[in-house]
Design a protein around this motif. Structure first.
Motif, PDB file in Angstrom:
ATOM      1  N   THR A  87       0.826  -1.217   0.000  1.00  0.00           N
ATOM      2  CA  THR A  87       0.000   0.000   0.000  1.00  0.00           C
ATOM      3  C   THR A  87       0.854   1.258   0.000  1.00  0.00           C
ATOM      4  O   THR A  87       0.344   2.357  -0.237  1.00  0.00           O
ATOM      5  CB  THR A  87      -0.938   0.038   1.221  1.00  0.00           C
ATOM      6  OG1 THR A  87      -0.159  -0.041   2.423  1.00  0.00           O
ATOM      7  CG2 THR A  87      -1.925  -1.117   1.176  1.00  0.00           C
ATOM      8  N   ALA A 114     -12.405   3.795  -0.288  1.00  0.00           N
ATOM      9  CA  ALA A 114     -11.016   4.201  -0.052  1.00  0.00           C
ATOM     10  C   ALA A 114     -10.148   3.846  -1.257  1.00  0.00           C
ATOM     11  O   ALA A 114     -10.236   2.734  -1.783  1.00  0.00           O
ATOM     12  CB  ALA A 114     -10.474   3.522   1.199  1.00  0.00           C
ATOM     13  N   LEU A 165      -6.799   2.818  -2.151  1.00  0.00           N
ATOM     14  CA  LEU A 165      -5.615   2.286  -1.465  1.00  0.00           C
ATOM     15  C   LEU A 165      -4.312   2.701  -2.141  1.00  0.00           C
ATOM     16  O   LEU A 165      -3.247   2.579  -1.535  1.00  0.00           O
ATOM     17  CB  LEU A 165      -5.704   0.759  -1.373  1.00  0.00           C
ATOM     18  CG  LEU A 165      -6.954   0.218  -0.664  1.00  0.00           C
ATOM     19  CD1 LEU A 165      -6.837  -1.285  -0.458  1.00  0.00           C
ATOM     20  CD2 LEU A 165      -7.186   0.926   0.665  1.00  0.00           C
ATOM     21  N   LEU A 179      -2.925   5.953  -0.043  1.00  0.00           N
ATOM     22  CA  LEU A 179      -2.845   5.923   1.419  1.00  0.00           C
ATOM     23  C   LEU A 179      -1.686   6.749   1.963  1.00  0.00           C
ATOM     24  O   LEU A 179      -1.742   7.209   3.104  1.00  0.00           O
ATOM     25  CB  LEU A 179      -2.719   4.479   1.925  1.00  0.00           C
ATOM     26  CG  LEU A 179      -3.994   3.647   1.952  1.00  0.00           C
ATOM     27  CD1 LEU A 179      -3.746   2.341   2.688  1.00  0.00           C
ATOM     28  CD2 LEU A 179      -5.139   4.408   2.599  1.00  0.00           C
ATOM     29  N   GLY A 212      -5.417   9.089   1.903  1.00  0.00           N
ATOM     30  CA  GLY A 212      -4.729   8.900   3.174  1.00  0.00           C
ATOM     31  C   GLY A 212      -5.593   8.327   4.268  1.00  0.00           C
ATOM     32  O   GLY A 212      -5.284   8.485   5.459  1.00  0.00           O
ATOM     33  N   VAL A 229      -8.675   4.957   5.354  1.00  0.00           N
ATOM     34  CA  VAL A 229      -9.399   3.733   5.013  1.00  0.00           C
ATOM     35  C   VAL A 229     -10.715   3.709   5.792  1.00  0.00           C
ATOM     36  O   VAL A 229     -10.799   4.217   6.908  1.00  0.00           O
ATOM     37  CB  VAL A 229      -8.595   2.455   5.341  1.00  0.00           C
ATOM     38  CG1 VAL A 229      -7.352   2.365   4.483  1.00  0.00           C
ATOM     39  CG2 VAL A 229      -8.239   2.382   6.823  1.00  0.00           C
ATOM     40  N   VAL A 232      -4.755   7.469   7.960  1.00  0.00           N
ATOM     41  CA  VAL A 232      -3.470   6.778   7.879  1.00  0.00           C
ATOM     42  C   VAL A 232      -2.304   7.749   7.732  1.00  0.00           C
ATOM     43  O   VAL A 232      -1.226   7.527   8.286  1.00  0.00           O
ATOM     44  CB  VAL A 232      -3.486   5.776   6.702  1.00  0.00           C
ATOM     45  CG1 VAL A 232      -2.107   5.160   6.476  1.00  0.00           C
ATOM     46  CG2 VAL A 232      -4.523   4.682   6.960  1.00  0.00           C
TER      47      VAL A 232
END
Length: 243
Positions: free
Chosen positions: A61, A107, A109, A112, A171, A173, A188
């Motif tokens: 990720t 989200a 990914l 992130l 950024g 989830v 995140v």
């Protein structure tokens, strides 16, 4: 076979000590059905990730997960029992990691590692769009009910890019859902890293930070452990069924 990491001994972090056992105790108590959302997760937890699995997740990720959540994944479980309808499990399928649950696919990914933005869409733009949303009653009064669906679709095409722009949740989830399309996100990356934000866009509201009764931001550990303690109190206060 990769040996499962005993993180509690390695890290000396007691935050998650005994949590799996506490959740298991709730799973074995018939009174736990009183807890909201328990009919779905039934107080069951996925197995924790191994250190190797967590490392692979973060490499793939491109983002290092918040420390409290990392410890949870290693010591408690990859998902399962938790606030509302549970913590979305993170799993690897066909060589790719993903979070699974209602709305988890919101989200991106691949983003992130980007800082999560504190500010959302321009409030003035949102108010202006809401003021222009078609109302079925107006079309009924004018005898043009058949045109309402087309007008609604045209308005949605303007609304969606504003409220559901991919950059709004970079950024982060989706970590849980409360039902009726209301969700919670774990941040995140960026200044809000490690905190929980509420998503009530279904009610035309922008994402907002989850705050405690003192107005302080709620981190992942406080979010989860607060739910666990409240669940235990609720169950303890529920009379046992008559034999």
């Amino acid at each position: 076979m990769v040996e499962r990491r005993d993180t509690l001994q390695e890290t000396g972090d007691p935050t998650w000590a005994g949590v799996r056992e506490r959740v298991a105790a709730l799973a074995g108590d018939p009174r736990s059905a009183v807890v909201f959302g328990s009919s779905g997760h039934r107080f069951r937890l996925d197995e924790p990730l191994t250190a190797a699995e967590l490392a692979d997740l973060e490499v793939r990720t491109g983002a290092e997960l918040p420390e409290e959540y990392r410890r949870f994944l290693l010591n408690v479980g990859a998902g399962g029992a938790g606030p509302a309808h549970g913590v979305f499990p993170v799993r690897k399928a066909q060589g790719r990691w993903r979070w699974e649950g209602d709305g988890a696919d919101l989200a991106d990914l691949s983003r992130l590692a980007e800082p999560f933005p504190r500010q959302g869409p321009d409030p003035e733009l949102v108010r202006a769009l809401l003021a222009e949303r078609p109302e079925e009653e107006d079309f009924e009064e004018n005898g043009k009910v058949e045109e309402f669906d087309d007008a609604g679709e045209a308005w949605d095409e303007r609304w969606e890019p504003v409220m559901f722009a991919p950059e709004r949740t970079a950024g982060a989830v989706v970590i849980s859902h409360l039902g009726c399309a209301a969700r919670q996100w774990l941040i995140v990356s960026g200044p809000e890293r490690g905190r929980i934000w509420s998503d009530n866009r279904v009610d035309d509201e922008d994402l907002t930070p989850l705050l405690d009764e003192h107005g302080r931001p709620v981190t992942f550990a406080r979010w989860y452990l607060g739910w666990l303690a409240e669940s235990e109190r609720q169950v303890a206060g529920t009379p046992a069924a008559a034999g």
